[in-house]
Design a protein around this motif. Structure first.
Motif, PDB file in Angstrom:
ATOM      1  N   GLY A  32      -0.876   2.766  -2.507  1.00  0.00           N
ATOM      2  CA  GLY A  32      -1.759   3.348  -1.505  1.00  0.00           C
ATOM      3  C   GLY A  32      -2.860   2.390  -1.115  1.00  0.00           C
ATOM      4  O   GLY A  32      -3.082   1.384  -1.766  1.00  0.00           O
ATOM      5  N   GLY A  33      -3.527   2.704  -0.044  1.00  0.00           N
ATOM      6  CA  GLY A  33      -4.645   1.883   0.409  1.00  0.00           C
ATOM      7  C   GLY A  33      -4.882   2.075   1.887  1.00  0.00           C
ATOM      8  O   GLY A  33      -4.118   2.736   2.582  1.00  0.00           O
ATOM      9  N   ASP A  34      -5.950   1.477   2.366  1.00  0.00           N
ATOM     10  CA  ASP A  34      -6.296   1.563   3.781  1.00  0.00           C
ATOM     11  C   ASP A  34      -5.279   0.800   4.628  1.00  0.00           C
ATOM     12  O   ASP A  34      -4.528  -0.039   4.121  1.00  0.00           O
ATOM     13  CB  ASP A  34      -7.693   0.972   4.022  1.00  0.00           C
ATOM     14  CG  ASP A  34      -8.791   1.809   3.377  1.00  0.00           C
ATOM     15  OD1 ASP A  34      -8.575   3.018   3.181  1.00  0.00           O
ATOM     16  OD2 ASP A  34      -9.860   1.240   3.063  1.00  0.00           O
ATOM     17  N   ASN A  35      -5.298   1.089   5.929  1.00  0.00           N
ATOM     18  CA  ASN A  35      -4.440   0.368   6.867  1.00  0.00           C
ATOM     19  C   ASN A  35      -4.724  -1.129   6.811  1.00  0.00           C
ATOM     20  O   ASN A  35      -5.866  -1.551   6.577  1.00  0.00           O
ATOM     21  CB  ASN A  35      -4.663   0.874   8.292  1.00  0.00           C
ATOM     22  CG  ASN A  35      -4.135   2.273   8.488  1.00  0.00           C
ATOM     23  OD1 ASN A  35      -3.326   2.758   7.698  1.00  0.00           O
ATOM     24  ND2 ASN A  35      -4.586   2.936   9.538  1.00  0.00           N
ATOM     25  N   GLU A  36      -3.676  -1.920   7.009  1.00  0.00           N
ATOM     26  CA  GLU A  36      -3.792  -3.382   7.083  1.00  0.00           C
ATOM     27  C   GLU A  36      -4.221  -4.021   5.764  1.00  0.00           C
ATOM     28  O   GLU A  36      -4.814  -5.097   5.756  1.00  0.00           O
ATOM     29  CB  GLU A  36      -4.762  -3.801   8.201  1.00  0.00           C
ATOM     30  CG  GLU A  36      -4.400  -3.251   9.567  1.00  0.00           C
ATOM     31  CD  GLU A  36      -3.110  -3.819  10.130  1.00  0.00           C
ATOM     32  OE1 GLU A  36      -2.870  -5.019   9.995  1.00  0.00           O
ATOM     33  OE2 GLU A  36      -2.334  -3.036  10.707  1.00  0.00           O
ATOM     34  N   ASN A  37      -3.948  -3.377   4.621  1.00  0.00           N
ATOM     35  CA  ASN A  37      -4.341  -3.942   3.332  1.00  0.00           C
ATOM     36  C   ASN A  37      -3.184  -4.482   2.509  1.00  0.00           C
ATOM     37  O   ASN A  37      -3.376  -4.861   1.362  1.00  0.00           O
ATOM     38  CB  ASN A  37      -5.118  -2.915   2.505  1.00  0.00           C
ATOM     39  CG  ASN A  37      -6.585  -2.923   2.860  1.00  0.00           C
ATOM     40  OD1 ASN A  37      -7.109  -3.937   3.269  1.00  0.00           O
ATOM     41  ND2 ASN A  37      -7.248  -1.798   2.698  1.00  0.00           N
ATOM     42  N   GLY A  38      -1.950  -4.475   3.061  1.00  0.00           N
ATOM     43  CA  GLY A  38      -0.857  -5.152   2.389  1.00  0.00           C
ATOM     44  C   GLY A  38       0.187  -4.293   1.701  1.00  0.00           C
ATOM     45  O   GLY A  38       1.026  -4.827   0.976  1.00  0.00           O
ATOM     46  N   LYS A  39       0.179  -2.984   1.939  1.00  0.00           N
ATOM     47  CA  LYS A  39       1.195  -2.132   1.298  1.00  0.00           C
ATOM     48  C   LYS A  39       2.599  -2.549   1.731  1.00  0.00           C
ATOM     49  O   LYS A  39       3.476  -2.763   0.905  1.00  0.00           O
ATOM     50  CB  LYS A  39       0.953  -0.660   1.637  1.00  0.00           C
ATOM     51  CG  LYS A  39      -0.378  -0.118   1.138  1.00  0.00           C
ATOM     52  CD  LYS A  39      -0.596   1.319   1.563  1.00  0.00           C
ATOM     53  CE  LYS A  39      -0.665   1.551   3.051  1.00  0.00           C
ATOM     54  NZ  LYS A  39      -1.819   0.964   3.739  1.00  0.00           N
ATOM     55  N   THR A  40       2.800  -2.689   3.029  1.00  0.00           N
ATOM     56  CA  THR A  40       4.102  -3.100   3.550  1.00  0.00           C
ATOM     57  C   THR A  40       4.423  -4.524   3.125  1.00  0.00           C
ATOM     58  O   THR A  40       5.578  -4.842   2.819  1.00  0.00           O
ATOM     59  CB  THR A  40       4.131  -2.969   5.085  1.00  0.00           C
ATOM     60  OG1 THR A  40       3.885  -1.597   5.424  1.00  0.00           O
ATOM     61  CG2 THR A  40       5.462  -3.417   5.662  1.00  0.00           C
ATOM     62  N   SER A  41       3.431  -5.386   3.068  1.00  0.00           N
ATOM     63  CA  SER A  41       3.655  -6.770   2.624  1.00  0.00           C
ATOM     64  C   SER A  41       4.179  -6.809   1.194  1.00  0.00           C
ATOM     65  O   SER A  41       5.070  -7.594   0.865  1.00  0.00           O
ATOM     66  CB  SER A  41       2.363  -7.585   2.723  1.00  0.00           C
ATOM     67  OG  SER A  41       1.921  -7.665   4.054  1.00  0.00           O
ATOM     68  N   PHE A  42       3.654  -5.938   0.334  1.00  0.00           N
ATOM     69  CA  PHE A  42       4.096  -5.905  -1.058  1.00  0.00           C
ATOM     70  C   PHE A  42       5.547  -5.430  -1.145  1.00  0.00           C
ATOM     71  O   PHE A  42       6.372  -6.031  -1.846  1.00  0.00           O
ATOM     72  CB  PHE A  42       3.171  -5.004  -1.875  1.00  0.00           C
ATOM     73  CG  PHE A  42       3.456  -5.026  -3.349  1.00  0.00           C
ATOM     74  CD1 PHE A  42       3.304  -6.192  -4.087  1.00  0.00           C
ATOM     75  CD2 PHE A  42       3.869  -3.885  -4.000  1.00  0.00           C
ATOM     76  CE1 PHE A  42       3.572  -6.220  -5.449  1.00  0.00           C
ATOM     77  CE2 PHE A  42       4.130  -3.890  -5.363  1.00  0.00           C
ATOM     78  CZ  PHE A  42       3.980  -5.065  -6.087  1.00  0.00           C
ATOM     79  N   ILE A  43       5.881  -4.377  -0.420  1.00  0.00           N
ATOM     80  CA  ILE A  43       7.258  -3.875  -0.410  1.00  0.00           C
ATOM     81  C   ILE A  43       8.188  -4.934   0.179  1.00  0.00           C
ATOM     82  O   ILE A  43       9.286  -5.177  -0.335  1.00  0.00           O
ATOM     83  CB  ILE A  43       7.354  -2.555   0.397  1.00  0.00           C
ATOM     84  CG1 ILE A  43       6.516  -1.459  -0.252  1.00  0.00           C
ATOM     85  CG2 ILE A  43       8.803  -2.130   0.565  1.00  0.00           C
ATOM     86  CD1 ILE A  43       6.936  -1.075  -1.650  1.00  0.00           C
ATOM     87  N   THR A  44       7.756  -5.601   1.241  1.00  0.00           N
ATOM     88  CA  THR A  44       8.569  -6.666   1.845  1.00  0.00           C
ATOM     89  C   THR A  44       8.805  -7.798   0.859  1.00  0.00           C
ATOM     90  O   THR A  44       9.903  -8.357   0.790  1.00  0.00           O
ATOM     91  CB  THR A  44       7.895  -7.190   3.125  1.00  0.00           C
ATOM     92  OG1 THR A  44       7.769  -6.103   4.052  1.00  0.00           O
ATOM     93  CG2 THR A  44       8.706  -8.304   3.770  1.00  0.00           C
ATOM     94  N   ALA A  45       7.801  -8.146   0.072  1.00  0.00           N
ATOM     95  CA  ALA A  45       7.961  -9.205  -0.935  1.00  0.00           C
ATOM     96  C   ALA A  45       9.053  -8.840  -1.937  1.00  0.00           C
ATOM     97  O   ALA A  45       9.891  -9.677  -2.300  1.00  0.00           O
ATOM     98  CB  ALA A  45       6.635  -9.441  -1.653  1.00  0.00           C
ATOM     99  N   ILE A  46       9.073  -7.591  -2.380  1.00  0.00           N
ATOM    100  CA  ILE A  46      10.109  -7.140  -3.312  1.00  0.00           C
ATOM    101  C   ILE A  46      11.478  -7.215  -2.651  1.00  0.00           C
ATOM    102  O   ILE A  46      12.447  -7.710  -3.237  1.00  0.00           O
ATOM    103  CB  ILE A  46       9.800  -5.710  -3.806  1.00  0.00           C
ATOM    104  CG1 ILE A  46       8.541  -5.725  -4.676  1.00  0.00           C
ATOM    105  CG2 ILE A  46      10.990  -5.130  -4.578  1.00  0.00           C
ATOM    106  CD1 ILE A  46       8.008  -4.350  -5.024  1.00  0.00           C
ATOM    107  N   ILE A  47      11.572  -6.754  -1.414  1.00  0.00           N
ATOM    108  CA  ILE A  47      12.840  -6.796  -0.674  1.00  0.00           C
ATOM    109  C   ILE A  47      13.305  -8.235  -0.506  1.00  0.00           C
ATOM    110  O   ILE A  47      14.497  -8.538  -0.643  1.00  0.00           O
ATOM    111  CB  ILE A  47      12.689  -6.081   0.683  1.00  0.00           C
ATOM    112  CG1 ILE A  47      12.499  -4.582   0.460  1.00  0.00           C
ATOM    113  CG2 ILE A  47      13.890  -6.354   1.587  1.00  0.00           C
ATOM    114  CD1 ILE A  47      12.064  -3.816   1.690  1.00  0.00           C
ATOM    115  N   MET A  48      12.385  -9.154  -0.209  1.00  0.00           N
ATOM    116  CA  MET A  48      12.741 -10.571  -0.068  1.00  0.00           C
ATOM    117  C   MET A  48      13.361 -11.110  -1.351  1.00  0.00           C
ATOM    118  O   MET A  48      14.375 -11.806  -1.320  1.00  0.00           O
ATOM    119  CB  MET A  48      11.502 -11.391   0.290  1.00  0.00           C
ATOM    120  CG  MET A  48      10.998 -11.181   1.689  1.00  0.00           C
ATOM    121  SD  MET A  48       9.360 -11.911   1.986  1.00  0.00           S
ATOM    122  CE  MET A  48       9.542 -13.565   1.374  1.00  0.00           C
TER     123      MET A  48
END
Length: 121
Positions: A32-48
């Motif tokens: 969780g976290g505010d918008n634009e703080n990297g939640k999707t980036s973290f999930i994308t890193a795992i997917i990568m």
């Protein structure tokens, strides 16, 4: 065999500086976290790390950074542990090349046998 992510760390991937999460015994991780703080980036890193180059965004490295890394620890119910290490490098404009992709078995608390190794490792 089914594996569970028991530790994940990402550095300089998309919006992230450094984020690390580890298994606390809960069956689900909550991100969780505010918008634009990297939640999707973290999930994308795992997917990568798990999905390979076909799953990379066009510019996966954080702008201005020349190196990025994703480390995962995956554990099976049998106790078998796999370590995934993905390292990227680039000129600082977000573009990249894979510097290292390695999957190893972990025994006695340390990586022991390399299972996958791509060029640049």
């Amino acid at each position: 065999m089914v594996y569970t992510i028991t530790r994940a760390r990402a550095e300089n991937i998309m919006r992230l500086f450094v984020v690390e999460m580890a298994d606390d015994g809960s069956p689900v991780w909550s991100i969780g976290g505010d918008n634009e703080n990297g939640k999707t980036s973290f999930i994308t890193a795992i997917i990568m790390a798990l999905g390979g180059a076909k799953r990379f965004p066009e510019k996966p490295l954080r702008l201005g950074e020349t190196k990025g890394q994703v480390d995962l620890e995956l554990t099976a119910k049998t106790g078998e542990v796999l370590i995934v290490c993905l390292k990227l490098k680039g000129p600082g404009d977000g573009s990249y090349e894979v510097a290292k992709l390695e999957v190893s078995e972990k025994r006695n608390g340390r990586p022991e046998r390399r299972l996958v190794r791509e060029s640049g490792c």
